[in-house]
Design an enzyme around this catalytic site. Structure first.
Site, PDB file in Angstrom:
ATOM      1  CE  LYS A  46      35.421 -20.917 -62.348  1.00  0.00           C
ATOM      2  NZ  LYS A  46      34.689 -22.141 -62.759  1.00  0.00           N
ATOM      3  N   GLY A  47      33.625 -16.481 -57.465  1.00  0.00           N
ATOM      4  CA  GLY A  47      32.139 -16.137 -56.853  1.00  0.00           C
ATOM      5  C   GLY A  47      32.152 -14.592 -56.739  1.00  0.00           C
ATOM      6  CD  GLU A 102      36.923 -14.634 -51.020  1.00  0.00           C
ATOM      7  OE1 GLU A 102      36.072 -14.771 -52.072  1.00  0.00           O
ATOM      8  OE2 GLU A 102      37.397 -15.536 -50.478  1.00  0.00           O
ATOM      9  CG  ASP A 103      32.320 -15.884 -53.002  1.00  0.00           C
ATOM     10  OD1 ASP A 103      33.261 -15.624 -52.068  1.00  0.00           O
ATOM     11  OD2 ASP A 103      32.218 -16.790 -53.849  1.00  0.00           O
ATOM     12  CG  ASP A 106      32.407 -20.810 -44.952  1.00  0.00           C
ATOM     13  OD1 ASP A 106      31.660 -20.723 -43.653  1.00  0.00           O
ATOM     14  OD2 ASP A 106      32.607 -21.707 -45.454  1.00  0.00           O
ATOM     15  CE  LYS A 134      28.355 -19.688 -45.188  1.00  0.00           C
ATOM     16  NZ  LYS A 134      28.213 -21.250 -45.750  1.00  0.00           N
ATOM     17  CG  PHE A 155      26.131 -24.161 -49.353  1.00  0.00           C
ATOM     18  CD1 PHE A 155      27.276 -24.163 -48.961  1.00  0.00           C
ATOM     19  CD2 PHE A 155      25.537 -24.008 -50.596  1.00  0.00           C
ATOM     20  CE1 PHE A 155      28.374 -24.115 -50.067  1.00  0.00           C
ATOM     21  CE2 PHE A 155      26.627 -23.938 -51.487  1.00  0.00           C
ATOM     22  CZ  PHE A 155      27.977 -24.262 -51.317  1.00  0.00           C
ATOM     23  CB  VAL A 156      23.965 -18.577 -49.394  1.00  0.00           C
ATOM     24  CG1 VAL A 156      22.999 -18.486 -48.035  1.00  0.00           C
ATOM     25  CG2 VAL A 156      25.284 -18.015 -49.008  1.00  0.00           C
ATOM     26  NE  ARG A 168      30.112 -19.854 -60.620  1.00  0.00           N
ATOM     27  CZ  ARG A 168      31.254 -19.896 -59.333  1.00  0.00           C
ATOM     28  NH1 ARG A 168      31.175 -19.244 -58.543  1.00  0.00           N
ATOM     29  NH2 ARG A 168      31.969 -20.994 -59.270  1.00  0.00           N
TER      30      ARG A 168
HETATM   31  P1  IMP Z   1      36.351 -20.041 -46.506  1.00  0.00           P
HETATM   32  O1  IMP Z   1      38.076 -20.541 -47.050  1.00  0.00           O
HETATM   33  O2  IMP Z   1      35.893 -21.193 -45.856  1.00  0.00           O
HETATM   34  O3  IMP Z   1      36.425 -18.713 -45.976  1.00  0.00           O
HETATM   35  O4  IMP Z   1      35.815 -20.045 -47.997  1.00  0.00           O
HETATM   36  C1  IMP Z   1      35.815 -19.167 -48.919  1.00  0.00           C
HETATM   37  C2  IMP Z   1      34.981 -19.543 -50.197  1.00  0.00           C
HETATM   38  O5  IMP Z   1      34.195 -20.824 -50.140  1.00  0.00           O
HETATM   39  C3  IMP Z   1      34.270 -18.512 -50.627  1.00  0.00           C
HETATM   40  O6  IMP Z   1      34.935 -17.615 -51.636  1.00  0.00           O
HETATM   41  C4  IMP Z   1      33.250 -19.333 -51.621  1.00  0.00           C
HETATM   42  O7  IMP Z   1      33.522 -19.591 -52.772  1.00  0.00           O
HETATM   43  C5  IMP Z   1      33.202 -20.660 -51.048  1.00  0.00           C
HETATM   44  N1  IMP Z   1      32.028 -20.885 -49.972  1.00  0.00           N
HETATM   45  C6  IMP Z   1      32.147 -20.911 -48.513  1.00  0.00           C
HETATM   46  N2  IMP Z   1      30.796 -20.555 -48.111  1.00  0.00           N
HETATM   47  C7  IMP Z   1      29.792 -20.647 -49.028  1.00  0.00           C
HETATM   48  C8  IMP Z   1      28.362 -20.799 -49.311  1.00  0.00           C
HETATM   49  O8  IMP Z   1      27.378 -20.856 -48.522  1.00  0.00           O
HETATM   50  N3  IMP Z   1      27.865 -20.851 -50.730  1.00  0.00           N
HETATM   51  C9  IMP Z   1      28.830 -20.927 -51.718  1.00  0.00           C
HETATM   52  N4  IMP Z   1      30.285 -20.728 -51.626  1.00  0.00           N
HETATM   53  C10 IMP Z   1      30.635 -20.892 -50.440  1.00  0.00           C
HETATM   54 MG    MG Z   2      34.980 -18.085 -53.729  1.00  0.00          MG
END
Ligand code: IMP
Ligand code: MG
Length: 183
Positions: A46-47, A102-103, A106, A134, A155-156, A168
């Site tokens: 949902k981000g 994507e939001d 990470d 990040k 963490f944001v 959100r």
């Molecule tokens: P990844 O698979 O580790 O790249 O993570 C991606 C997803 O993790 C993002 O779409 C977010 O939903 C969640 N996420 C990663 N870092 C954060 C953060 O700092 N705050 C909130 N959600 C995060």
């Molecule tokens: Mg997400």
């Protein structure tokens, strides 16, 4: 804010005005890159919903939108490392200029999985727009074509991003400090 102590736990990192300005710049770049063509935005629920809503209105092209939902996180801050498809797209993307919205990028696990799934469906082009990046946390080698802001390893929350489904609706992107990690 309603809860006592809440203010000290949320530190604005990127203000609303800066987000607005940057979203417009990213949209202009997309408009230039796909001049005369249609782009199909795929929001990762949902981000990304707030970013997508603002971004699509600034893109001066023919657009369409769809949503996909995946889960790699539990209720907390750490990824489980396993990505699952929770909701698939409504329509076929074959032959379309797809932009995954994507939001935040990470570890890259989510995007790596999504790009693999989407590539098999033969879009004409496949790009990624991420509001936040990040880079220091990357496990999978994936990059976003359009990045709003590179941020440090914090963490944001806010502007669509959540912690256990909360925050959100914040207008700024804020660093969330939980009581046990607060200085
Ligand atoms: P990844 O698979 O580790 O790249 O993570 C991606 C997803 O993790 C993002 O779409 C977010 O939903 C969640 N996420 C990663 N870092 C954060 C953060 O700092 N705050 C909130 N959600 C995060
Ligand atoms: Mg997400």
């Amino acid at each position: 804010m309603a809860n006592t102590g809440e203010k000290t736990r949320l530190k604005p990192l990127i203000r609303r005005a800066a987000i607005e300005k940057r979203v417009r710049e990213v949209a202009r770049q997309i408009t230039r890159d796909f001049k005369g063509q249609r782009v199909h935005l795929i929001g990762v629920l949902k981000g990304s919903c707030i970013f997508l809503a603002d971004l699509v209105r600034e893109i001066d092209l023919e657009t369409s939108i769809d949503f996909i939902a995946v889960s790699s996180y539990g209720r907390g801050k750490e990824s489980s490392g396993q990505v699952r498809l929770l909701k698939d797209l409504d329509s076929n993307v074959s032959g379309l200029n797809v932009i995954v919205v994507e939001d935040i990028l990470d570890t890259g696990l989510t995007l790596n999985y999504l790009l693999r799934v989407l590539r098999q469906r033969k879009p004409k082009t496949l790009r990624v727009a991420a509001l936040l990046d990040k880079p220091s946390r990357r496990i999978k080698k994936v990059e976003s074509d359009y990045v709003g802001f590179k941020i440090p390893n914090e963490f944001v929350v806010g502007y669509g991003l959540d912690y256990a489904e909360r925050y959100r609706n914040l207008k700024d992107v804020c660093v969330l400090q939980l009581p046990e990690t607060a200085a």
